[in-house]
Write a protein that holds these residues in place. Structure first.
Motif, short mmCIF file in Angstrom:
data_model
loop_
_atom_site.label_atom_id
_atom_site.label_comp_id
_atom_site.label_asym_id
_atom_site.label_seq_id
_atom_site.Cartn_x
_atom_site.Cartn_y
_atom_site.Cartn_z
N MET A 180 -6.07 -5.24 -5.03
CA MET A 180 -4.69 -4.79 -5.24
C MET A 180 -4.63 -3.27 -5.39
SD MET A 180 -2.64 -7.28 -4.91
CE MET A 180 -1.14 -6.60 -5.58
N ALA A 181 -5.64 -2.70 -6.03
CA ALA A 181 -5.70 -1.23 -6.14
C ALA A 181 -5.84 -0.61 -4.76
CB ALA A 181 -6.87 -0.82 -7.04
N LYS A 182 -6.64 -1.25 -3.92
CA LYS A 182 -6.82 -0.77 -2.55
C LYS A 182 -5.51 -0.89 -1.76
CE LYS A 182 -10.60 -2.23 -0.71
NZ LYS A 182 -11.58 -3.12 -0.03
N ALA A 183 -4.83 -2.02 -1.92
CA ALA A 183 -3.55 -2.23 -1.23
C ALA A 183 -2.51 -1.22 -1.67
CB ALA A 183 -3.05 -3.65 -1.47
N ASN A 184 -2.52 -0.90 -2.95
CA ASN A 184 -1.57 0.08 -3.49
C ASN A 184 -1.80 1.45 -2.85
OD1 ASN A 184 0.11 1.69 -5.04
ND2 ASN A 184 -1.15 1.58 -6.87
N SER A 185 -3.06 1.90 -2.83
CA SER A 185 -3.40 3.21 -2.28
C SER A 185 -3.11 3.29 -0.78
CB SER A 185 -4.87 3.51 -2.55
OG SER A 185 -5.27 4.73 -1.95
N LEU A 186 -3.53 2.27 -0.04
CA LEU A 186 -3.35 2.27 1.41
C LEU A 186 -1.88 2.18 1.82
CD1 LEU A 186 -6.34 -0.06 2.35
CD2 LEU A 186 -6.09 2.34 3.03
N SER A 187 -1.12 1.34 1.13
CA SER A 187 0.30 1.20 1.48
C SER A 187 1.07 2.48 1.16
CB SER A 187 0.92 0.01 0.74
OG SER A 187 0.90 0.20 -0.67
N TYR A 188 0.67 3.17 0.10
CA TYR A 188 1.32 4.44 -0.24
C TYR A 188 1.03 5.49 0.84
CZ TYR A 188 2.53 8.71 -2.73
OH TYR A 188 3.07 9.93 -3.08
N THR A 189 -0.23 5.59 1.23
CA THR A 189 -0.63 6.56 2.25
C THR A 189 0.04 6.27 3.59
OG1 THR A 189 -2.78 6.80 1.16
CG2 THR A 189 -2.61 7.62 3.42
N ALA A 190 0.25 4.99 3.87
CA ALA A 190 0.84 4.59 5.16
C ALA A 190 2.21 5.21 5.39
CB ALA A 190 0.95 3.07 5.23
N GLY A 191 2.95 5.42 4.31
CA GLY A 191 4.31 5.93 4.46
C GLY A 191 4.41 7.31 5.06
N THR A 192 3.35 8.10 4.91
CA THR A 192 3.38 9.48 5.42
C THR A 192 2.27 9.79 6.42
OG1 THR A 192 2.08 10.20 3.49
CG2 THR A 192 4.49 10.37 3.33
N ALA A 193 1.26 8.94 6.50
CA ALA A 193 0.11 9.25 7.34
C ALA A 193 0.01 8.40 8.60
CB ALA A 193 -1.18 9.10 6.53
N ASP A 194 0.54 7.20 8.59
CA ASP A 194 0.45 6.34 9.77
C ASP A 194 1.36 6.85 10.89
OD1 ASP A 194 -1.34 4.79 8.48
OD2 ASP A 194 -0.07 3.01 8.33
N PHE A 195 0.83 6.90 12.10
CA PHE A 195 1.58 7.42 13.24
C PHE A 195 2.89 6.65 13.44
CE2 PHE A 195 2.74 7.57 17.72
CZ PHE A 195 2.66 8.93 18.00
N ASP A 196 2.81 5.32 13.36
CA ASP A 196 4.00 4.51 13.63
C ASP A 196 4.96 4.42 12.45
OD1 ASP A 196 2.37 3.04 12.05
OD2 ASP A 196 2.02 1.42 13.46
N SER A 197 4.61 5.10 11.34
CA SER A 197 5.54 5.18 10.22
C SER A 197 6.40 6.43 10.29
CB SER A 197 4.78 5.16 8.89
OG SER A 197 4.17 3.91 8.68
N VAL A 198 5.94 7.43 11.04
CA VAL A 198 6.69 8.68 11.17
C VAL A 198 7.18 8.91 12.60
CG1 VAL A 198 5.52 9.78 9.23
CG2 VAL A 198 4.53 9.97 11.51
N ASN A 199 6.76 8.06 13.52
CA ASN A 199 7.22 8.16 14.92
C ASN A 199 7.79 6.83 15.38
OD1 ASN A 199 6.11 10.94 16.00
ND2 ASN A 199 4.45 10.02 14.80
N ASN A 200 8.90 6.90 16.08
CA ASN A 200 9.56 5.69 16.56
C ASN A 200 8.81 5.06 17.72
OD1 ASN A 200 11.37 7.03 14.87
ND2 ASN A 200 13.16 6.32 16.01
N PHE A 201 8.93 3.74 17.84
CA PHE A 201 8.43 3.02 19.01
C PHE A 201 9.48 2.00 19.42
CE2 PHE A 201 6.80 0.95 15.21
CZ PHE A 201 7.08 -0.38 15.41
N ALA A 202 9.49 1.66 20.71
CA ALA A 202 10.53 0.77 21.24
C ALA A 202 10.45 -0.61 20.60
CB ALA A 202 10.40 0.66 22.75
#
Length: 239
Positions: A180-202
């Motif tokens: 759960m600690a891992k999920a917390n850290s990764l899900s938080y980072t995803a909001g600003t670091a994942d390509f598909d979280s900051v860029n639109n896709f069809a």
């Protein structure tokens, strides 16, 4: 025994009546006030004792077990509905061909008539979102997983585990906490670091680098956490 109980109740009633009479007679001297205070303390203690006796013995334990069950149900629901929970398709983009130089006049015409909000002149696009995931895993203060690790280690819950299974129980709780600690850290980072979280896709297309994204790694961590939680839950005896 019944005679003694009746005598006790009679004394209690006399105690209360004496206190009321004293108050009505304006008995406000220091000794009297001390006596009234003592009587009130005694009565409050008697009331607390009766309230404690009236509670079901296993009510709190049943609530703890129900909370664990709710937590496993919540994580299972999140995993089963992952796409719906993590894909937000509320974005509308202007088609790229409309932005080309040769279509400049057409674009200006569409803009002048506010037609850019028409479906015929826009395409629906999506982004990955971590919002629902973080709500489900309890890090935003919502749902049954809030502070669940502490609740799993409560004395009232641990006492319901067979002593022979305590090592397995604590191991499962530790694994749950780590994942759960891992999920917390990764899900938080995803909001600003994942390509598909900051860029639109069809809409309808697979997002970029989905298998290596922080959000996908968070999903795998949540799956492992749920497995560990189910193991811990299975070791708790249901009375």
């Amino acid at each position: 025994v019944s005679t003694m109980a009746s005598f006790d109740w009679l004394l209690l009633l006399l105690f209360i009546a004496a206190g009321l009479l004293c108050e009505q007679a304006d008995c406000y001297s220091v000794p009297h006030r001390r006596k009234i205070f003592s009587r009130r303390v005694a009565l409050s203690q008697i009331g607390a004792a009766f309230a404690t006796v009236s509670l079901p013995a296993n009510a709190k334990e049943d609530g703890d077990i129900s909370l664990v069950t709710d937590a496993t149900d919540a994580l299972s629901s999140l995993i089963e509905n992952w796409e719906r929970a993590t894909v937000d398709c509320t974005y509308a983009d202007v088609p790229r061909e409309l932005l080309e130089t040769k279509n400049k006049e057409k674009l200006l015409e569409k803009a002048s008539t506010f037609a850019l909000f028409d479906k015929s002149t826009s395409v629906v696009s999506c982004k990955r979102t971590n919002r629902v995931v973080r709500d489900y895993i309890g890090v935003t203060g919502k749902g049954p997983l809030v502070n669940l690790e502490k609740k799993l280690l409560k004395k009232s819950l641990v006492e319901q585990v067979d002593p022979d299974n305590l090592d397995n129980y604590f191991s499962a709780v530790e694994t749950f906490s780590q994942e759960m600690a891992k999920a917390n850290s990764l899900s938080y980072t995803a909001g600003t670091a994942d390509f598909d979280s900051v860029n639109n896709f069809a809409k309808g297309e697979a997002s970029v680098n989905e298998g290596d994204s922080n959000l996908e790694q968070a999903r795998r961590a949540i799956e492992e956490a749920n497995k560990a939680l189910k193991i811990a839950s299975s070791l708790i005896a249901v009375s």
